[in-house]
Every structure is written in C-alpha cells, then in structure tokens.
Design a protein around this motif. Sequence first.
Motif: not given
Lengths: 431, 495
Positions: B299-307, B353-359, B366-372, B439-445
């Motif tokens: 349940l907590i994982a659902i609400k997390q914003d930090d990868l 590894i994926v998280v590290d590459l993205i960061e 932040k999941i909310s800041e990423l996208g696309g 993080v991966f789909y949606g519009e590129t920002n």
Amino acid sequence: MNAIILTATWGVVMMLGGAFIKSKSTPKYLAITGLVLIIIANCIQMNNGASFFTVDVKNMLVFDSFNLTFINVVFGCTLLYFLLNGRDIEKVGEHVSEYFALLFFILCGIAIISTFNSLLMLFIGIEIVSIPLYILTGSDKRNLKSNEAALKYFLMGAFSTGIMLLGIAMLYGGSATGSFFIENIISGNAPMPPLIAAGLVLLLVSMSFKVSAAPFHFWTPDVYDGAPTVFTSFMATIVKAAAFYAFVRLFENAFGSMHEQWQTLIVILTAATLLVGNLTAVFQQSVKRMLAYSSIAQAGFMLFALFALSNMAKEGLVLYAAAYSLASIGIFAILVRIRDYTIDGFNGLAKQQPVLAITATIFLLSLTGIPLTAGFQSKFYMLMAAVQNGHHTWLVIFAVLCAAISAYYYFRVIQAMFLRKVPEMPCWPKI
Amino acid sequence: MDPKNIWITFPELLTWFPLLAGLVAFFIRSEKSVKTWAIMAGLITLGISVVSLLYADPVKHLHLNNVSYFWLKNLGSNFTLGLDGMGRMLTVLTAISFPVIFIATYSTSYKNAHVFYGLMLLTQAGLMGVFTAMDVLVFYFFWELAVIPVYFLASRWGGERRILATFKFFVYTFAGSLLMLVGIIYVYMHTPGTDFSSHSFSMNAMYSALLSPTEKNWVFWLFFIAFAIKMPVFPFHSWQPDTYEQAPTATTMVLSGIMVKMGIFAVIRWILPIFPEAVLQFDNIIIGLSVVGMIYASLIAIKQDDLKRFVAWSSIAHIGLMCAAIFTRSEMGLQGVMIQMFSHGINIIGMWIVVDLIEKQTGTRKISELGGIAHKAPALTIFLVVIALANIALPLTNAFVGEFMMFSGLFGFNKIYTAVAGLSIILAAVYTLNMVQKVFYGETNAISAGMQDISLGQKLVLGVLVVFIFGFGVYPQPLFDLTKDTVAAILTRIN
C-alpha cells in the motif's frame, strides 16, 4: 615484592631528583627507564618466583602468577601511557618530576591492592592509590575547575574510606577467629551472621565508590572533567582497572562461598551502572564528559566479573581491563591534542590528520566492541562468563542492548571526524 | 579426490580472494584503474564460483568444498567453511551481482574511489563468509564484517540525509547482532559437553544443543529479531527505505540484492534446525506479521513518489512473502524461497540499474516529474518492462516460479493467510504498472526530453539479467537441483 618496593623507591628517586634536575624533559626519560626496569624485575619474579628482597610479609600479601600477570598488564599500560602522554604531563605545570613521583606511588598502591591477602593491606593500598590521585586531580592549580574537582574527589574519597574502615571493623568483629585475613572471614557455609552481612554491604558500597558503579558514581563526571586530561586518562583506565581487580579478589576470596546471597546486589549494581552510564553518555556534548560516562558504562560490563565469579570471568576481567585501558589511553591521548572538547571540535579531523582520525576510529570501535577488536573479545568473554553462570540471563540481554546504545555516542565522534566539514579555524595543532 | 592434493578449497577462494582484492584496492589511487581492478576481481570471483558448480558433489568433492582450521580452540570454535546447496547458490548470486554492479555503475565517479571499491570488495568477502560459514562464531564475524563497510559506504558517499539514515541502519543492525551473540553464547553453553573445550560452536553441535522447550522459546527470539531486522520483516523495517534511499546506488544494490538474503539464509540455516519446536510455536505470529507487512508495504509503495523508496517498499513486500513461506515448513514453500532468493536478487539489481540510469540522466527520481521516457529510450524501456513484469511475478519470468511455490506452501498452511497475501500480487501489479506508465509512457516533458538511450555496455549488463529472468522462468531445474538437498536435510531435521 619487587614491584612494590621498586615503585616506592623509584617514586622517592623521582621526587628527590626533581630538586637537582633542571631540564624539563629529563624526568620523563627517567620515569620511562625506571618503569621498564620495574617491569623486568616483575617478570623475573613471575618466571622463577625470585624476589630481590626477602621480606617476611606474614602472608598479608600473595604473589601468585595471576596477580603478577595482572601487575604486568597494568604496568605495561602505564608504560604506554608514559610514552604517549609524557610530553603532555610536562605541560601540566612546573613540578614535572613530582607528577611522575606521584604516579609511581600510585603504581605502588596498585601493586599492593593486586596482591593483598588481608583487609589491612587492602585499606593501605587503596589509600596509597587515592591520596596521590587527589593531588594530581588538583595539579592544574590555577584552574578553578581542577580545584573543585580535587576537593570533591577528596571529600567523596574520604567518605568512602570511612565506610570501608567501618566495614573492615565489622568483619573483624564478626569473623569467628577475629582475623583480618580475607580467607578467614567466613568459615564454612553457615548462614551469614548480621555483623558480617553489614560489613559486606559496607565494603561493597565503598568499593563501588572506587570503581564508580552507579548509584555511587556521582563524583566521576565532575572529577574526570575537572582534572587535567592526562591524569583523567590515568584515573579512568589504569586506576579503575586495578580497583576492579581488588574488588573481585576481595569478594571472591572473602565471600565467594556465599556468592548466591549477595549476587542480587551485584545484579542491581550492574544494571544501574549500565543504564546510567550509557543513557547519560548519550546526552553529553563534551567528549571528555562523554568518556567519563562511558567509563561508568564500561564499569558495568566489568561488574560481570563479580556477577559470574568464575575463572573465565577473572580471565575476562584482565582482558577487559587491558583492552579498555589501551583504547581509552589512546583516545584520551588524542583528546589532549584537541583544544575544543565538544564533539564539534572533532569535525573534519580525518581531512587534516587522517592517521590520527583512523587510530581514533580504531580505539572507538574497540570501545564499542566491534568484532576483530580487543574490545569485542573482552566483551565476548564477559558475556560468556555471565551466560555460563546461568542465573539472570535477562541481565546479559540488557547489557547488550546497552552496548548498542554505546554505539550511538562512540559513532557520533567517528561521524564528526569523517563526515562533517572542517571548521574555518581548526583547533588542532599539527603533530 | 585425494585430500592431500588439495591445497586450497572453494569456500576459502571465494572468501579470501575478494578480501585480498579489497585490501589491494585501497592502494590503487587512480580512479580508472581501481574500477578496472574491481571489475576484474569481481569477474575472477565469478569464475571461481562457476567452476565450483562443476565440483558440487557432496561425497566425491567433499574435501574441495569443506575446510576447517584451528581458531579459538579452547573455546571450541574452529574456522570452518563449507559449501552446501543453499550456500553455493547464494555465493553464485553474490559473485554474479558484484561485477554486474561494478559494470553498471562504471560511469558514476566517486571521491576517493579506491576507498569506495575497497570497502565494496570487503563487503563481498563478508557476504561470502556468511554464506559459507559452518561455525556459528565464524558466521557472526562475517555477519559483522559485511555490515560495517556498508555503514561507511553509505555514510560517506550517500545522499543528503545520509548521516542520520545510515546511523539508524547501523544502530538497528548492531543491536540485532548483539542479541544474536547472546543467543549464540546461550546455545553454545548447552551444546553437548561439560567444559569450554568440549562445548563447540560448530554447526552440528549447535544443531544438537540440549535446550528445554522454554529456553528454546525465548532464545529463538534473540536470533529471530537479529535476522528480522536484516530481512527486514514488519515491524523491524523502518531503517530500510531511508537507507536504500540515502545510500549510493551501488551500495543499495548490494544491500537489497544480497544482504537481505543474509537474513533469510540465516533463518533457514540456524533458526529452523536449532529451534524446530519454537518455530512450531510461533509460526502463526511470524507468518501473520509477514503477511501484514506485505500488504502494508504494498500500500505504501503505491503512494511513493521517489523511485528509490518505491523499490525499497516493493522489496519489503517480496521479502515478507519469503519469510512467511519459510515458516510454513513445507517442502514447496522452502523450495520456493530458495528459487526466489536467487530471482529476487537478480530482479531487484536490474530495477536499481534502471533507476540509476534514469537518475543519472535526468537528475531526478520523482515519478511525478518524469514521463515519456519510452519515446527517447526505447531499449531501456524494453528492459525495464521485462524487469517490472518479473517484479509482478508474471509467468515465464523467474519470480513466477518462486512465488507460485511459496503461495502453494502457504496455501497448505492456512488458507486465510494465503488469500490475504494473494492481495499483494494485485497490489504489486497496481504499483508496478502505475510506475511504468507514469515514468515511461505519456508525453515527453522538459526533464525527460534530454534522455539518451543506453549504451552497448549497459545493454549487455541488462541483457544478462534478462537472460536470467527468462532462463530460470522457463527452466528453473538447475536451481532445484542445487538446493533440493539442503531443503530435504532441513525438513528431516524439523519433522
């Protein structure tokens, strides 16, 4: 016998020498030479039992190999202390050779309380140790805190000495044969007569004063804080270890057969000491005071020797005394070189003095009891002895939880050294 | 093989080689060379562990896999190392992980890199020692040896709040391991024998300790709390998200990929055989705690914003299932735990590894800041989706095999627990797919616009992990073969 006579003689030599020696650093070399010779003399006695002096001690002192080994451990630590702190002792004041003379007199007292077989010798030994300590505590005579500490120490010490004398008198009166010899106080497994019980409790109280076990520890932080740091180091390590040794010897030989009757008292003392020492140390901002409280906490672990009172516990005590003394002497020697005693004073030490910071870290890890250090081995021995005893296993669990608390305050210093930034005006000199 | 011809054994090689390599690394001042050195050392260790798989016969290669020399003889502790099925599997996992971690984080630069890599290799040595120790005191030593470098790694190279977070981690684990030490001493005092030279810390002696049921009941907790902190099981988990978030990513990979396995491994190796009665007594409490922890963490994982925190909480949920499955004491459950220990290690390292590459590329977690990101980095996205599906335990991935078996084991134990725990699968799908989508789909920002796709080296590393994911998803038999003897031995001891 060698150790007692030679330390006393060398103390006199140092004192008289002070009148003729003009140079400030000569007393240090004289003291180191003397101590090396004394250790050699003690080793000779340990190996073939030969004493240079034939004195009939009327069985009031016993020189068995265990006692002599302990004397060697203590003197070895003192040698290290002289080597590390010699220059800082010179800086305390004018009368350098007298400080060394007093330290030798303390060593003489330590040799007596490590070998006593009679309550009278115990009393004399404790006094010989204490009186020079009062002087050393007040040796920074222009410093009000040092004066206050000396006075406080003297009053408290005199008080506990009085209690001890009263206890000895009661034991003398209560023992069946009217004797000061510690093995004659109790005969057989008869129930404890009231006089003996009272004497036992009084001796327990006065020895607890000396080893600063809670609730008789209140003098410790003030005295340790007020005394010049070099002498605090000596007091908190070597003297404390020796007092513990005397404590255990007294209770083992005199009251060992009634261990179960007074074990509960020790359990209370141990638990209180561990709790008070560790909890109060957490809140200290000054590293010196923190070390004072941590020495109370470490005393709690050493009390396990009295709690278990087995061969393993005694071996563990010698090991603990050595490991704790080495680490504490080291950390105090580093503390002397740092002008600001607050934890912030250690900030960024690792950047400026990496070797110093790494050695300090090793000392602190040993005090915490991290595996691969002597501190771990000695704690391990103590816990083994306590578990082997079989009673009050909760105390052991309590002790390790307290040890976990101790990690908190020791690691704060490590963090300050390695992880915090160097202040703009570093307050440690180049070495 | 004739024991006289053997001058070194596999457990020794696996333990001492990383230790030596780590000590050497402290003296390699150049950052580039120390990185190369660490990768080389990791690959050599991997080579050793792969070779050890070929000499795994417990009878024929007995002397290649077991070694013992005098240590604290008068206390009855010999320096005994050995490889059994479970230990071998985890040493292989450790050996795979370190080179993967070193290669994947190759581009991260560290201040005082020589100290960093030295400590990392020391950690590896400690972990190898934990997995091969056949004497409980040796086990304790390595247990600490593995933790202390991690403390320094995390508090030196970690994020902003590293000092507090790692301090919490250290005090927690130190308290736990001291309790375990008391437990060890207590059991040791009750091993067959009369004095210190005849008591023993060896595994067999510990297994045959003569403890009364009441004693077992409370000494059990001394051990279990230490291991529960390490895994971590609810309610001993609170150090974990903070530490995972603050530690440098390479260290987090070690912590989550391998070090949590120390706790699970230790429960199977020490608690089950020493305290079978206590396990029987407390299984409901512990499985209950684990199941509560699974749901809570999901349940907590659902609400997390930090990868990073997101992965940390999802890991707590997975570990909870493993802990529950151990205490069902069923063959299915235990075998599933074995498989899952390996799979979870592979999957979560891939995740990091994926998280590290993205960061590293976007500068944010932040999941909310990423996208696309999928538009910019299709290859990375494919790998991530595979790893994410493994995280949900979809069929054909390695995690499915383990989770399926663990759930079957749990089902045989109690159906209500299984039903509640089953909810966590749904929740896992919710949080994982939610994350992938945001993080991966949606519009590129603006933040993700500058993303580049991954390089060939990174593709190779992730590719290896994906091969493991599908390989063991389709054909897990090698893992069964490796661990079935351990499982059988443990089960005969319990029942």
